[in-house]
Structure formats: C-alpha cells, structure tokens
Design an enzyme around this catalytic site. Structure first.
Site, mmCIF file in Angstrom:
data_model
loop_
_atom_site.group_PDB
_atom_site.id
_atom_site.type_symbol
_atom_site.label_atom_id
_atom_site.label_comp_id
_atom_site.label_asym_id
_atom_site.label_seq_id
_atom_site.Cartn_x
_atom_site.Cartn_y
_atom_site.Cartn_z
ATOM 1 N N ARG A 16 33.878 53.256 2.844
ATOM 2 C CA ARG A 16 34.155 54.350 3.785
ATOM 3 C C ARG A 16 33.178 55.509 3.610
ATOM 4 O O ARG A 16 32.824 56.176 4.585
ATOM 5 C CB ARG A 16 35.596 54.830 3.609
ATOM 6 N N LYS A 73 52.052 36.663 12.199
ATOM 7 C CA LYS A 73 53.165 36.716 13.144
ATOM 8 C C LYS A 73 52.773 37.147 14.547
ATOM 9 O O LYS A 73 51.933 38.024 14.724
ATOM 10 C CB LYS A 73 54.214 37.695 12.628
ATOM 11 N N GLY A 117 42.453 44.244 8.545
ATOM 12 C CA GLY A 117 42.314 44.232 7.086
ATOM 13 C C GLY A 117 42.040 42.842 6.544
ATOM 14 O O GLY A 117 41.056 42.607 5.840
ATOM 15 N N GLY A 141 44.504 50.044 11.664
ATOM 16 C CA GLY A 141 45.430 50.440 12.729
ATOM 17 C C GLY A 141 44.731 50.876 14.008
ATOM 18 O O GLY A 141 45.159 50.521 15.109
#
Ligand code: ADP
Ligand code: MG
Length: 399
Positions: free
Chosen positions: A38, A199, A357, A380
């Site tokens: 980052r 999922k 991720g 996100g």
C-alpha cells in the site's frame, strides 16, 4: 467515465500544502508492517508532490478506533515503514487540525512530508461531518485522494474534503480508475467475467450487474455448485447454498435475456475429505458426483474450454478463485486459467483486470499477477465497483 482532475492539472505548487489521503492501513506484526504494497502504491504521488515543492501532509486511517484516540492505533506505528519505502524522513504530527498542525506546517520546508495521526480517532471522520472536514481543509491548499481502497466510504477524508478544497486524483487512484473503466466502463468487446469464490450470497449484486454488461460469465468456485444444483445437478456434500436456487435461476434467465453466455463447469475435481492430495480425489462429470463427495475445483476439460473462451475475448474482469486454491491440488483450475489469461495479456489480445483479497493471493500463487493488465488490491471498493455502484470517494472527485 466522467472526468476527474489529476496531478497533471496542478499549477505551481511550490510552498503549497497538499492534503493527501492515502491507504496506510498496513498489516502489522511485532510493530512493523508485514506487507508495504500500500505504501509502494502511493509513493509516486507523494514523491511527485514533494519534488514539485509542495508540503505534503499524509492523511490516513489505521485500524478501527471508532472515533477515539487509541494508543495502539496511531499512524506513528507506520512512520518507519513509510520512511523506508519513500527513502525519506517524514515528520509525525499527532493531530489532524489545530495549532499543532499549523506549527508543524511552519517547520516543514517545501518538499517535506508530514504524517497526520489516525483520522478515525475523531468521530467526524466516519460521520463525514462537514465541520470536521472544514477544520482539516483549513490547513491545506488542495486535496489529493490516492486511496481508491477507501473510496466506497463517504468519510470526511475520503469524500468530504473534496467539497472544501480543489480536489485531484493521485497517481494510484488515476491508474485504478483508468483500469476499471477499461474493464467494465468502456471495455473493448467481447468481455468475459470470471466470478468464483465461496458463496453466491456474497456476490449476488456482482453477478446481477455483470450479466447486463459482459458477453461471457464464467462461474467457478463454490458458487458454481449453487448454480449446478439449481440446474438439477446433485452436488453431493459440496459447499452449496440450496436456498438460493431461485436466485441462481433468475440470474441465468437475466443472462439469457441480455445475450450473456453463462459458463458452468461440466467436469469437476471431487474428494470425500477436504485435505491436501486426498486419496479419494478424482475427476468426474458434474452428473457423476457421489453423495459423499464434494466439488473442490473445476475440472481440466472445462478449464481448457474456458481458456478457449478467453481467446475469443478482448477484455477480462476476474473476481474469485475457481476452486479451493489454498489446498493442493485444488489450485489447478485457478492456476491454469490465470496462466492462460496472463499469456493472452502478454500477447496483446486481452486486457485483464482482477481484484479481491483471495483473488490477488491466488493470482500471485499462479505467478500470473504481474502479467495481468491491472490487479486491484482494493477489496471492498473493488467489489462495490463490480456491483456497478457509484463510489462516493470517486464521485466527489468527478463532481
Ligand atoms: P475474493 O476474496 O477474491 O473476493 P472469495 O472470498 O469470494 O474471493 O472466495 C475465496 C474462497 O473461496 C477461497 O477461500 C476458496 O478456498 C473458496 N472456494 C473456492 N472454491 C471452493 C469450493 N469449490 N469449495 C469450497 N470453497 C471454495
Ligand atoms: Mg475473500
């Protein structure tokens, strides 16, 4: 894509104070960062502004202090890591506004860098309180947002500041927005999307957005089991959300109407227990899964066919692994498809953008990460973008 200003639009910034939102929420162990990706990402923006003679004030969050000072969550903990990556000393400033910040700016020379404390120590940050934003803005001449990973949050430092100061996208933000636009905003067609992972329930909005935008929707991972089950396939003991049968069928119908081909695996890798190289492992047709077996990866024939699909496409957007890639050999489909995508990208026929991720970890494991056109580490924010949502931090820059 609506337009936004970049560092190219800045005039002379000598002696001006730049408030730069960066992502310094580094994973830590024993007081130092275990991964400085980052910091590497925002280094070009910071150094460019410093080289142009601005006084650069870094603004970031660190952990989740919930609006209170927390001695363990000060950004001073990452100061050393930031200095190492920038190869430059920086000044830690234990506030985000007020006399201490004012005095520190007075001490900084042109081209120097200051690191403000954790902006989430103050409740005004997450509440996006305009008075809080105004208080920070009072110290700067302009605002640069280089934290795409925080752009899905409408917080004072990610959104509010853009309303109080001239606002610019930093170099990392600029690269991310250009890549995302090339993948789904304004892509070269045909477009393929690979959606995998555990999922369906966590990626419903992603799937619904994609069926209207891409020509090929490749579904793998655990979520493929839910789609297979909805089509009447007996998936045995596989991870499967049987309650989402109607949803899966609705998505397939939506894809039909939109002219999007949905690709489900027709051969799979199954085992009776979930472990590395289990003796019960075998490859079979999806219609031959036994009651006591679970699907842990897409089969080799399907992978080969999916590679052929990618060869006909100009653009690929990828989120989610094809199988339980953390456990060998259930990484095979993910690795093979990632290598095909990487080779097509290298050959110049494919623009490939990936994020998530576990996806980033899987592509790195496949040795394909550096060959993709762009790999987003934004978690996100990347998913919300794949869902077709407007990101407040980006909207504020483009307003
Ligand atoms: P990302 O973080 O990239 O968005 P997800 O979190 O949605 O990806 O999914 C990643 C997880 O899905 C991995 O931990 C992987 O082991 C799991 N997974 C993939 N395929 C299967 C499968 N067939 N059965 C069980 N888990 C699976
Ligand atoms: Mg994940």
């Amino acid at each position: 894509m609506s337009s936004f200003k970049t560092l190219d639009d800045l005039g002379d910034v000598t002696g001006k104070v730049a408030l730069v939102r960066v992502d310094l929420n580094l994973p830590m162990k024993d007081g130092s960062a275990t991964d400085v990706t980052r910091v590497e990402a925002v280094k070009p923006t910071i150094l460019e502004l410093a080289d142009k003679g601005a006084k650069v004030l870094l603004l970031a969050h660190f952990g989740r202090p919930k609006g209170q000072r927390h001695s363990t969550m000060s950004t001073s903990f990452v100061q050393g890591d930031v200095e190492k990556v920038l190869d430059k000393e920086i000044m830690f400033i234990p506030e985000v506004m007020g006399p201490v910040v004012e005095q520190s700016i007075g001490i900084l020379s042109d081209g120097d860098i200051g690191l403000l404390d954790n902006v989430r120590f103050w409740p005004g940050e997450e509440a996006n309180d305009p008075e809080f934003a105004k208080g920070i803005a009072a110290h700067g001449n302009f605002y640069v947002n280089d934290a795409f990973s925080a752009a899905h949050r409408a917080h004072a430092s990610t959104e509010g500041l853009a309303h109080h100061l001239p606002a610019y996208a930093g170099r990392a933000m600029e690269a991310e927005l250009k890549a995302l636009d090339a993948a789904l905003g304004n892509p070269e067609q045909p477009v393929a999307a690979v959606v995998g992972g555990a999922k369906v329930s966590t990626k419903l909005d992603v799937l619904e957005n994609l069926v209207g935008k891409v020509q090929h929707l490749i579904i793998g991972g655990g979520m493929a089991n839910t789609f297979l089950a909805a089509r009447g396939v007996d998936v045995g003991k596989s991870l499967c959300e049987h309650d989402l049968t109607d949803t899966a069928n609705r998505i397939i119908d939506q894809a039909d109407h939109a002219g999007c081909t949905v690709h489900l695996p027709y051969d799979v890798v199954v085992a009776k227990e979930f472990a590395a190289n289990p003796s019960s492992m075998r490859v079979c047709n999806v219609h031959e899964v036994a009651e006591d077996e679970m699907i842990l990866d897409v089969g080799p024939q399907a992978v080969e066919a999916l590679g052929d699909v990618l060869k006909t496409c100009r653009t690929l957007v990828w989120n989610g692994p094809m199988g339980a890639f953390e456990t060998e050999p259930f990484d095979a489909a993910t690795v093979a498809l990632a290598k095909t995508a990487a080779a097509l990208t290298e050959g110049g026929s494919l623009t490939s953008v990936a994020g998530g991720g576990d996806t980033v970890a899987a592509l790195a494991h496949a040795g394909a990460k550096d060959d993709f056109t762009f790999v987003s580490t934004a978690g996100g924010a990347f998913l919300e973008w794949m869902e077709g949502k407007a990101l407040p931090g980006v909207a504020a820059l483009t307003a």
